[in-house]
Scaffold this motif. Sequence first.
Motif, PDB file in Angstrom:
ATOM      1  N   ASP A  11     -51.550  58.923 -20.883  1.00 38.39           N
ATOM      2  CA  ASP A  11     -52.659  58.947 -19.726  1.00 38.39           C
ATOM      3  C   ASP A  11     -51.403  58.789 -18.964  1.00 38.39           C
ATOM      4  O   ASP A  11     -52.591  59.800 -17.789  1.00 38.39           O
ATOM      5  CB  ASP A  11     -52.438  56.709 -19.487  1.00 38.39           C
ATOM      6  CG  ASP A  11     -53.559  56.708 -20.572  1.00 38.39           C
ATOM      7  OD1 ASP A  11     -54.076  57.550 -21.944  1.00 38.39           O
ATOM      8  OD2 ASP A  11     -53.895  55.023 -20.872  1.00 38.39           O
ATOM      9  N   ASP A  12     -51.301  59.426 -18.231  1.00 39.11           N
ATOM     10  CA  ASP A  12     -49.879  59.975 -17.530  1.00 39.11           C
ATOM     11  C   ASP A  12     -50.155  61.312 -17.203  1.00 39.11           C
ATOM     12  O   ASP A  12     -50.309  61.702 -15.857  1.00 39.11           O
ATOM     13  CB  ASP A  12     -48.448  59.115 -16.801  1.00 39.11           C
ATOM     14  CG  ASP A  12     -48.576  57.220 -16.766  1.00 39.11           C
ATOM     15  OD1 ASP A  12     -49.339  56.490 -15.901  1.00 39.11           O
ATOM     16  OD2 ASP A  12     -47.073  57.062 -17.003  1.00 39.11           O
ATOM     17  N   ARG A  13     -49.293  61.588 -18.219  1.00 35.00           N
ATOM     18  CA  ARG A  13     -49.594  63.409 -18.501  1.00 35.00           C
ATOM     19  C   ARG A  13     -51.248  63.770 -18.173  1.00 35.00           C
ATOM     20  O   ARG A  13     -51.189  64.588 -17.033  1.00 35.00           O
ATOM     21  CB  ARG A  13     -48.761  63.743 -19.719  1.00 35.00           C
ATOM     22  CG  ARG A  13     -47.681  63.458 -19.756  1.00 35.00           C
ATOM     23  CD  ARG A  13     -46.589  63.994 -20.789  1.00 35.00           C
ATOM     24  NE  ARG A  13     -45.311  63.745 -20.959  1.00 35.00           N
ATOM     25  CZ  ARG A  13     -44.695  63.458 -21.779  1.00 35.00           C
ATOM     26  NH1 ARG A  13     -45.286  63.228 -23.892  1.00 35.00           N
ATOM     27  NH2 ARG A  13     -43.135  63.484 -22.248  1.00 35.00           N
ATOM     28  N   ILE A  14     -52.208  62.906 -18.481  1.00 33.54           N
ATOM     29  CA  ILE A  14     -53.369  63.668 -19.098  1.00 33.54           C
ATOM     30  C   ILE A  14     -53.703  63.566 -17.389  1.00 33.54           C
ATOM     31  O   ILE A  14     -54.235  64.951 -16.752  1.00 33.54           O
ATOM     32  CB  ILE A  14     -54.647  63.092 -19.199  1.00 33.54           C
ATOM     33  CG1 ILE A  14     -54.180  62.695 -20.946  1.00 33.54           C
ATOM     34  CG2 ILE A  14     -55.531  63.100 -18.676  1.00 33.54           C
ATOM     35  CD1 ILE A  14     -55.594  62.422 -22.252  1.00 33.54           C
ATOM     36  N   VAL A  15     -53.875  62.084 -16.641  1.00 34.10           N
ATOM     37  CA  VAL A  15     -54.181  62.272 -14.871  1.00 34.10           C
ATOM     38  C   VAL A  15     -53.062  63.021 -14.122  1.00 34.10           C
ATOM     39  O   VAL A  15     -54.280  64.371 -13.080  1.00 34.10           O
ATOM     40  CB  VAL A  15     -53.274  61.025 -14.600  1.00 34.10           C
ATOM     41  CG1 VAL A  15     -53.743  60.973 -13.104  1.00 34.10           C
ATOM     42  CG2 VAL A  15     -54.375  59.822 -14.417  1.00 34.10           C
ATOM     43  N   HIS A  16     -51.916  63.841 -14.378  1.00 37.15           N
ATOM     44  CA  HIS A  16     -51.256  65.273 -13.733  1.00 37.15           C
ATOM     45  C   HIS A  16     -51.988  66.373 -14.759  1.00 37.15           C
ATOM     46  O   HIS A  16     -52.415  66.850 -13.728  1.00 37.15           O
ATOM     47  CB  HIS A  16     -49.557  64.756 -14.035  1.00 37.15           C
ATOM     48  CG  HIS A  16     -49.056  65.878 -13.643  1.00 37.15           C
ATOM     49  ND1 HIS A  16     -48.664  66.217 -12.263  1.00 37.15           N
ATOM     50  CD2 HIS A  16     -48.901  66.940 -14.152  1.00 37.15           C
ATOM     51  CE1 HIS A  16     -47.999  67.728 -12.415  1.00 37.15           C
ATOM     52  NE2 HIS A  16     -47.928  67.693 -13.214  1.00 37.15           N
TER      53      HIS A  16
END
Length: 93
Positions: A11-16
């Motif tokens: 999820d953090d990577r998707i936001v990034h």
Amino acid sequence: QELLRVMRTIDDRIVHELNTTIPTASFVGKIDAGQTCKELYQSLMDAHTSRERIIKNCIAQTSSVVKTLREEREKAQDDVALLKQLRKEQTKV
């Protein structure tokens, strides 16, 4: 639990990725923002579906352990270690 941690990282990577994918004014014509957002959305949905499956699997496994421990507890009501283990698994669920 490890798999859930990995999913949160996704999820953090998707936001990034979302933050770096949306084109600035100078790149608007060079990038198909609609297609990029569709791919990003699909990636997010896949991650959440996978996470849901993993959570349900974890609950099922832990519930099975709790059921087994309850059965053992019925047979040996004086076993304090068994009671502690049962409480730990119940808390996990």
